[in-house]
Write a protein that holds these residues in place. Structure first.
Motif, PDB file in Angstrom:
ATOM      1  N   UNK A 170       0.808  -1.215   0.000  1.00  0.00           N
ATOM      2  CA  UNK A 170       0.000   0.000   0.000  1.00  0.00           C
ATOM      3  C   UNK A 170       0.846   1.273   0.000  1.00  0.00           C
ATOM      4  N   UNK A 171       2.172   1.142   0.096  1.00  0.00           N
ATOM      5  CA  UNK A 171       3.018   2.335   0.065  1.00  0.00           C
ATOM      6  C   UNK A 171       2.825   3.067  -1.259  1.00  0.00           C
ATOM      7  N   UNK A 172       2.782   4.386  -1.259  1.00  0.00           N
ATOM      8  CA  UNK A 172       2.516   5.154  -2.485  1.00  0.00           C
ATOM      9  C   UNK A 172       3.485   4.803  -3.613  1.00  0.00           C
ATOM     10  N   UNK A 173       2.928   4.332  -4.722  1.00  0.00           N
ATOM     11  CA  UNK A 173       3.723   4.060  -5.912  1.00  0.00           C
ATOM     12  C   UNK A 173       4.464   2.740  -5.913  1.00  0.00           C
ATOM     13  N   UNK A 174       4.486   2.027  -4.798  1.00  0.00           N
ATOM     14  CA  UNK A 174       5.298   0.806  -4.711  1.00  0.00           C
ATOM     15  C   UNK A 174       4.796  -0.287  -5.665  1.00  0.00           C
ATOM     16  N   UNK A 175       3.513  -0.615  -5.576  1.00  0.00           N
ATOM     17  CA  UNK A 175       2.964  -1.687  -6.413  1.00  0.00           C
ATOM     18  C   UNK A 175       3.046  -1.340  -7.891  1.00  0.00           C
ATOM     19  N   UNK A 176       2.739  -0.093  -8.232  1.00  0.00           N
ATOM     20  CA  UNK A 176       2.792   0.330  -9.636  1.00  0.00           C
ATOM     21  C   UNK A 176       4.215   0.215 -10.178  1.00  0.00           C
ATOM     22  N   UNK A 177       5.176   0.577  -9.366  1.00  0.00           N
ATOM     23  CA  UNK A 177       6.575   0.502  -9.777  1.00  0.00           C
ATOM     24  C   UNK A 177       7.014  -0.940  -9.996  1.00  0.00           C
ATOM     25  N   UNK A 178       6.656  -1.820  -9.064  1.00  0.00           N
ATOM     26  CA  UNK A 178       7.033  -3.231  -9.186  1.00  0.00           C
ATOM     27  C   UNK A 178       6.378  -3.864 -10.414  1.00  0.00           C
ATOM     28  N   UNK A 179       5.089  -3.560 -10.650  1.00  0.00           N
ATOM     29  CA  UNK A 179       4.391  -4.119 -11.808  1.00  0.00           C
ATOM     30  C   UNK A 179       4.988  -3.610 -13.119  1.00  0.00           C
ATOM     31  N   UNK A 180       5.308  -2.315 -13.162  1.00  0.00           N
ATOM     32  CA  UNK A 180       5.874  -1.731 -14.389  1.00  0.00           C
ATOM     33  C   UNK A 180       7.191  -2.404 -14.756  1.00  0.00           C
ATOM     34  N   UNK A 181       8.103  -2.490 -13.793  1.00  0.00           N
ATOM     35  CA  UNK A 181       9.381  -3.124 -14.078  1.00  0.00           C
ATOM     36  C   UNK A 181       9.208  -4.616 -14.356  1.00  0.00           C
ATOM     37  N   UNK A 182       8.258  -5.247 -13.674  1.00  0.00           N
ATOM     38  CA  UNK A 182       8.016  -6.669 -13.907  1.00  0.00           C
ATOM     39  C   UNK A 182       7.596  -6.943 -15.334  1.00  0.00           C
ATOM     40  N   UNK A 183       6.670  -6.120 -15.865  1.00  0.00           N
ATOM     41  CA  UNK A 183       6.230  -6.290 -17.248  1.00  0.00           C
ATOM     42  C   UNK A 183       7.370  -5.992 -18.223  1.00  0.00           C
ATOM     43  N   UNK A 184       8.155  -4.965 -17.951  1.00  0.00           N
ATOM     44  CA  UNK A 184       9.283  -4.637 -18.826  1.00  0.00           C
ATOM     45  C   UNK A 184      10.263  -5.800 -18.914  1.00  0.00           C
ATOM     46  N   UNK A 185      10.603  -6.366 -17.762  1.00  0.00           N
ATOM     47  CA  UNK A 185      11.561  -7.469 -17.734  1.00  0.00           C
ATOM     48  C   UNK A 185      10.975  -8.698 -18.422  1.00  0.00           C
ATOM     49  N   UNK A 186       9.676  -8.965 -18.182  1.00  0.00           N
ATOM     50  CA  UNK A 186       9.020 -10.105 -18.821  1.00  0.00           C
ATOM     51  C   UNK A 186       9.028  -9.987 -20.337  1.00  0.00           C
ATOM     52  N   UNK A 187       8.703  -8.801 -20.844  1.00  0.00           N
ATOM     53  CA  UNK A 187       8.701  -8.602 -22.295  1.00  0.00           C
ATOM     54  C   UNK A 187      10.109  -8.739 -22.886  1.00  0.00           C
ATOM     55  N   UNK A 188      11.114  -8.257 -22.151  1.00  0.00           N
ATOM     56  CA  UNK A 188      12.485  -8.387 -22.649  1.00  0.00           C
ATOM     57  C   UNK A 188      12.920  -9.850 -22.725  1.00  0.00           C
ATOM     58  N   UNK A 189      12.489 -10.655 -21.771  1.00  0.00           N
ATOM     59  CA  UNK A 189      12.806 -12.088 -21.810  1.00  0.00           C
ATOM     60  C   UNK A 189      12.161 -12.732 -23.038  1.00  0.00           C
ATOM     61  N   UNK A 190      10.907 -12.363 -23.310  1.00  0.00           N
ATOM     62  CA  UNK A 190      10.221 -12.898 -24.490  1.00  0.00           C
ATOM     63  C   UNK A 190      10.914 -12.432 -25.774  1.00  0.00           C
ATOM     64  N   UNK A 191      11.308 -11.148 -25.807  1.00  0.00           N
ATOM     65  CA  UNK A 191      12.011 -10.624 -26.987  1.00  0.00           C
ATOM     66  C   UNK A 191      13.322 -11.370 -27.213  1.00  0.00           C
ATOM     67  N   UNK A 192      14.017 -11.683 -26.118  1.00  0.00           N
ATOM     68  CA  UNK A 192      15.262 -12.450 -26.235  1.00  0.00           C
ATOM     69  C   UNK A 192      15.004 -13.799 -26.892  1.00  0.00           C
ATOM     70  N   UNK A 193      13.893 -14.453 -26.498  1.00  0.00           N
ATOM     71  CA  UNK A 193      13.549 -15.754 -27.086  1.00  0.00           C
ATOM     72  C   UNK A 193      13.266 -15.621 -28.578  1.00  0.00           C
TER      73      UNK A 193
END
Length: 356
Positions: A227-250
């Motif tokens: 519930x900390x301000x911006x924490x969940x949004x930040x984690x989700x944003x970076x999580x999606x970025x990293x996930x897409x980069x892994x797929x792009x690598x494949x």
């Protein structure tokens, strides 16, 4: 494996380019992971430092620590195995000798005899009015030292740094721990005509809570962090970025292997005509992909760790070998999955048509 290694040795430049592309993608993924983890930790480090089970806020605070106000009488009614009161406020300090040297900080007002009192790694704990224990980043990044005086930008109240602790950041700001008495001065000013009685922002507990008075809302520490301000949004944003980069690598490694496979259809046709099975050739392509992916990912990981050693203190980068290991494994696996499209092509090769 023998065929895969020999082919890589024969066409060094071609396969070096494939490894280079894999390295660049892996380096980017690992670096973003380090930044994401570092930023997340700087939001929650001071909370993790509590080693607590739950936190109690006022019911009307909407899960916000800043908006929560708890009367001391209400705090006394709460019964738990261990409990500690907390007052928190954001602030700006500046060096008493240089007004242009300003930093955003977070103040934690605590009772020194309760478990929220941090372990001091340099200097001593606060005892007298006006003394604070600061996060070590103020020393490493901003060059403060024990005995330095700082002032509040809001009311010019002086504070004395008497000690440093580690891993104490909240909402990306260094934490300054101090007594409840000093916290009142920080919030309202020593000369203010308005000095209400001390109120707390939260009550932090360890272990079982045997009595919870009305007017308080209980949150687990993990839920409070989310519930900390911006924490969940930040984690989700970076999580999606990293996930897409892994797929792009494949996809990238899969395309490279597919193009290389198409260039060698005639050779594979001759091999099939000689009695070499499609399974043997396919295993060779998969082994080749494995070698290329592991090489690129390993070089990317080593380059990331080396970069972390030379990054300035202001960059919120932290290495987590567990995260890096999982991501490395995922990148190798998805690269092999991408190579399976080439295996389908190999199986369908007609030796007579391939030879010509």
């Amino acid at each position: 494996m023998f065929l895969a290694i020999n082919e890589i040795r024969h066409s060094k430049l071609r396969y070096a380019l494939v490894i280079g592309v894999m390295f660049l993608i892996a380096y980017l993924v690992f670096f973003l992971t380090g930044l994401a983890y570092g930023l997340a930790q700087e939001n929650r480090m001071a909370v993790d430092k509590w080693n607590a089970s739950d936190i109690f806020l006022s019911e009307k605070a909407n899960d916000s620590l800043n908006m929560s106000m708890i009367d001391p009488d209400l705090a006394n009614e709460l019964a738990a195995k261990e409990k500690a009161v907390l007052a928190q406020a954001a602030g700006i300090i500046y060096d008493a000798t240089d007004e242009n040297k300003k930093q955003n900080v977070s103040f934690f007002g605590i009772n020194s005899k309760e478990f929220l009192n941090p372990k001091v790694i340099e200097g001593k704990s606060f005892k007298s009015s006006g003394e604070v224990v600061a996060d070590i980043s103020l020393k490493k990044q901003y060059h403060y030292k024990i005995g330095d005086k700082v002032k509040l930008a809001t009311n010019n109240e002086p504070l004395l740094i008497v000690g440093f602790t580690d891993n104490a950041k909240f909402n990306i700001s260094p934490v300054l721990y101090t007594s409840m008495e000093t916290f009142q001065t920080i919030r309202y000013g020593a000369n203010s005509s308005f000095q209400p009685k001390t109120t707390y922002n939260a009550i932090v507990t360890r272990g079982k809570v045997s009595q919870q008075p009305k007017g308080l809302q209980k949150l687990s520490i993990s839920k409070f962090i989310d519930k900390l301000p911006g924490y969940s949004a930040q984690v989700l944003t970076f999580g999606f970025m990293i996930g897409f980069l892994v797929v792009i690598a494949a996809v990238v490694i899969g395309i490279f292997i597919y193009v290389l496979t198409m260039q060698k259809i005639a050779i594979f046709g001759v091999m099939k005509a000689q009695g070499i099975s499609s399974r043997f050739i396919a295993n060779s392509v998969i082994a080749q992909t494995f070698i290329l992916a592991v090489s690129g990912v390993t070089i990317g990981l080593l380059a990331t760790i080396a970069s972390a050693l030379i990054l300035p203190e202001a960059v919120p980068f932290q290495t987590n070998l567990l995260f890096f290991g999982v991501i490395a494994l995922l990148m190798v696996l998805v690269a092999i999955i991408g190579a399976l499209f080439s295996v389908r092509t190999i199986v369908k090769i007609d030796p007579l048509r391939a030879i010509g």
